[in-house]
Design a protein around this motif. Sequence first.
Motif, short mmCIF file in Angstrom:
data_model
loop_
_atom_site.label_atom_id
_atom_site.label_comp_id
_atom_site.label_asym_id
_atom_site.label_seq_id
_atom_site.Cartn_x
_atom_site.Cartn_y
_atom_site.Cartn_z
N ARG A 291 18.15 -3.68 -7.45
CA ARG A 291 18.04 -5.12 -7.22
C ARG A 291 16.63 -5.61 -6.99
O ARG A 291 16.39 -6.81 -6.94
CB ARG A 291 18.93 -5.52 -6.03
N GLY A 292 15.68 -4.69 -6.81
CA GLY A 292 14.30 -5.09 -6.70
C GLY A 292 13.78 -5.18 -5.28
O GLY A 292 14.51 -5.05 -4.29
N LYS A 293 12.47 -5.44 -5.17
CA LYS A 293 11.77 -5.45 -3.88
C LYS A 293 12.23 -6.57 -2.97
O LYS A 293 12.17 -6.45 -1.74
CB LYS A 293 10.27 -5.58 -4.14
N ALA A 294 12.72 -7.68 -3.55
CA ALA A 294 13.17 -8.81 -2.73
C ALA A 294 14.35 -8.43 -1.85
O ALA A 294 14.55 -9.03 -0.79
CB ALA A 294 13.55 -9.99 -3.63
N PHE A 295 15.13 -7.42 -2.26
CA PHE A 295 16.32 -7.02 -1.49
C PHE A 295 16.06 -5.80 -0.62
O PHE A 295 16.78 -5.59 0.36
CB PHE A 295 17.48 -6.75 -2.44
N CYS A 296 15.05 -5.00 -0.96
CA CYS A 296 14.68 -3.85 -0.13
C CYS A 296 13.24 -3.45 -0.44
O CYS A 296 12.97 -2.98 -1.54
CB CYS A 296 15.63 -2.68 -0.35
N PRO A 297 12.33 -3.63 0.53
CA PRO A 297 10.92 -3.32 0.27
C PRO A 297 10.55 -1.86 0.54
O PRO A 297 9.36 -1.54 0.64
CB PRO A 297 10.21 -4.25 1.27
N ALA A 298 11.56 -0.99 0.68
CA ALA A 298 11.28 0.41 1.04
C ALA A 298 10.34 1.07 0.04
O ALA A 298 10.46 0.89 -1.18
CB ALA A 298 12.58 1.20 1.12
N LYS A 299 9.43 1.84 0.56
CA LYS A 299 8.41 2.49 -0.26
C LYS A 299 8.95 3.80 -0.85
O LYS A 299 9.79 4.47 -0.25
CB LYS A 299 7.20 2.78 0.63
N GLN A 300 8.48 4.16 -2.03
CA GLN A 300 8.90 5.40 -2.66
C GLN A 300 8.21 6.61 -2.00
O GLN A 300 7.17 6.47 -1.36
CB GLN A 300 8.57 5.38 -4.15
N ILE A 301 8.83 7.78 -2.15
CA ILE A 301 8.29 9.02 -1.58
C ILE A 301 7.99 9.98 -2.72
O ILE A 301 8.91 10.35 -3.47
CB ILE A 301 9.29 9.67 -0.61
N PRO A 302 6.74 10.40 -2.90
CA PRO A 302 6.45 11.40 -3.93
C PRO A 302 7.22 12.69 -3.65
O PRO A 302 7.31 13.13 -2.50
CB PRO A 302 4.94 11.61 -3.80
N GLU A 303 7.78 13.29 -4.69
CA GLU A 303 8.62 14.47 -4.49
C GLU A 303 7.82 15.64 -3.89
O GLU A 303 8.35 16.36 -3.04
CB GLU A 303 9.27 14.90 -5.80
N GLU A 304 6.56 15.80 -4.31
CA GLU A 304 5.79 16.91 -3.75
C GLU A 304 5.55 16.74 -2.25
O GLU A 304 5.57 17.70 -1.48
CB GLU A 304 4.44 17.08 -4.49
N THR A 305 5.39 15.47 -1.81
CA THR A 305 5.23 15.18 -0.39
C THR A 305 6.52 15.45 0.37
O THR A 305 6.52 16.01 1.46
CB THR A 305 4.81 13.70 -0.18
N LEU A 306 7.64 15.04 -0.22
CA LEU A 306 8.95 15.25 0.41
C LEU A 306 9.22 16.74 0.62
O LEU A 306 9.67 17.16 1.69
CB LEU A 306 10.04 14.62 -0.46
N TYR A 307 8.95 17.55 -0.40
CA TYR A 307 9.17 18.99 -0.28
C TYR A 307 8.24 19.60 0.77
O TYR A 307 8.67 20.43 1.59
CB TYR A 307 8.94 19.66 -1.64
N ARG A 308 6.97 19.18 0.76
CA ARG A 308 6.00 19.78 1.69
C ARG A 308 6.37 19.48 3.14
O ARG A 308 6.38 20.39 3.99
CB ARG A 308 4.60 19.24 1.38
N ILE A 309 6.69 18.22 3.44
CA ILE A 309 7.02 17.84 4.83
C ILE A 309 8.32 18.50 5.28
O ILE A 309 8.45 18.94 6.42
CB ILE A 309 7.11 16.31 4.95
N THR A 310 9.31 18.57 4.37
CA THR A 310 10.59 19.19 4.73
C THR A 310 10.41 20.68 5.01
O THR A 310 11.03 21.23 5.93
CB THR A 310 11.62 18.96 3.62
N GLU A 311 9.60 21.33 4.21
CA GLU A 311 9.33 22.76 4.45
C GLU A 311 8.70 22.96 5.83
O GLU A 311 9.04 23.91 6.56
CB GLU A 311 8.40 23.30 3.36
#
Length: 435
Positions: A343-363
């Motif tokens: 639906r676009g940014k007007a309905f949710c301004p949540a920022k995307q998460i780079p997958e490499e960052t997601l894996y690194r922080i979760t590890e």
Amino acid sequence: MEKVIHPLAHPAPRPRLLRVAAYARVSSGKDAMLHSLSRQISYYSQMIQKHPGWTYAGCYADADCTGTRGERPEFQRLLADCRAGKIDRILTKSVSRFARNTVTLLETARELKELGIAVFFEKERLDTLSGDGELMLSFLASFAQEESRSVSENCKWRVRKNFSEGRPMNLMLLYGYRSEKGRIVVDPEEAAVVRRVFHDYTHGLGSNLIAEALQREQIPCRLGGRWSSSLIRTMLANEKYMGDALLQKTFCSDHLTKKKVVNRGQLPQYYVQDSHPAIIDRETWALARQTLEANRAQTNVQKLTTARYPFSGRIVCGCCGQHYRRRTNVSRITWQCRTYLQRGKAFCPAKQIPEETLYRITEEALGVKVITEEALTVLKEIRVPKDNHLVFVFQDGREEERVWKDRSRAESWTEEMREQARLHNLKRKKGGSQG
């Protein structure tokens, strides 16, 4: 001393007027049916108001609603007013007008009986508060339900016969078309919007941006709905816009629930070419379909993500509560809120998460070297309360928050990306020098 007893005379209580309401229903929105509904409303309104012991409590009428389902709006409003103590008695034409579903009818009659509210069915001369009311009602309700099943089977036969003869149904309900003197014709204003959607999509504009533009320009959608990316994609995949029709895509599985299911071979399908006027030429439609399939493959929505990626269904957006979805772009892979994507940014301004960052922080949070499905079983969910923040919620109730920083553009570029950018700049400069 002898007792003297004096009887006291009290004035007789004035009889309270019964608050009487009526319920009427027709199962079609056609003019003849609506005229019948209007006559029913007028008849009951006059009858109740002329009765000396009654006071008019309203007439509740459902149009274009089937009696086998309980979500009829006026029927539900009637029940709500009964529960609120606003009605003492209900009049209706017949058992089949009140409800064709035996279970719904008996449950409703019993609830109203407990509230002290009688339902009187004129055709059957039946009062639910009478001694044998419920017994008779159960028999009549069964007949009404069987009658409904018979009518439903006849309708299905007619619809399937039309399909087998290559005759589409309900085309006038499709955006871009209307019925004119019994013929299906193209609606010029809506057809212009359809052509714009196909043009914009085949020239690189995404379905989200197209929907946002139409909504921003206040272009009306059919039946007052909102433009959305899913609606745009459905339009792009619909073969009817090039004048063809795939018949019997869905079918009604149960005459009581009226639930529609996708036809996956349970019933025959028929493909009719040039069945009606086209809005889009075949080449444009084919290009749009090809682009749509390519985009689906690129964004990994052609298969269930829950069966493909360890993080699927685990990341929850703190802005809207939806789950994050994996998305593959040309340059990198990211995880993005589903609402933002659809639906676009007007309905949710949540920022995307780079997958490499997601894996690194979760590890780091789990203390593991490699993220696997088994390693993530210790987590209940991963919340994203705000930008660059992740909260790991463990099965034992513990929570651990981690913060990550965005990498600079220079840091995030790979050698391959730099090479592509260099070639692009060379091509642009070459084109400028030629001009």
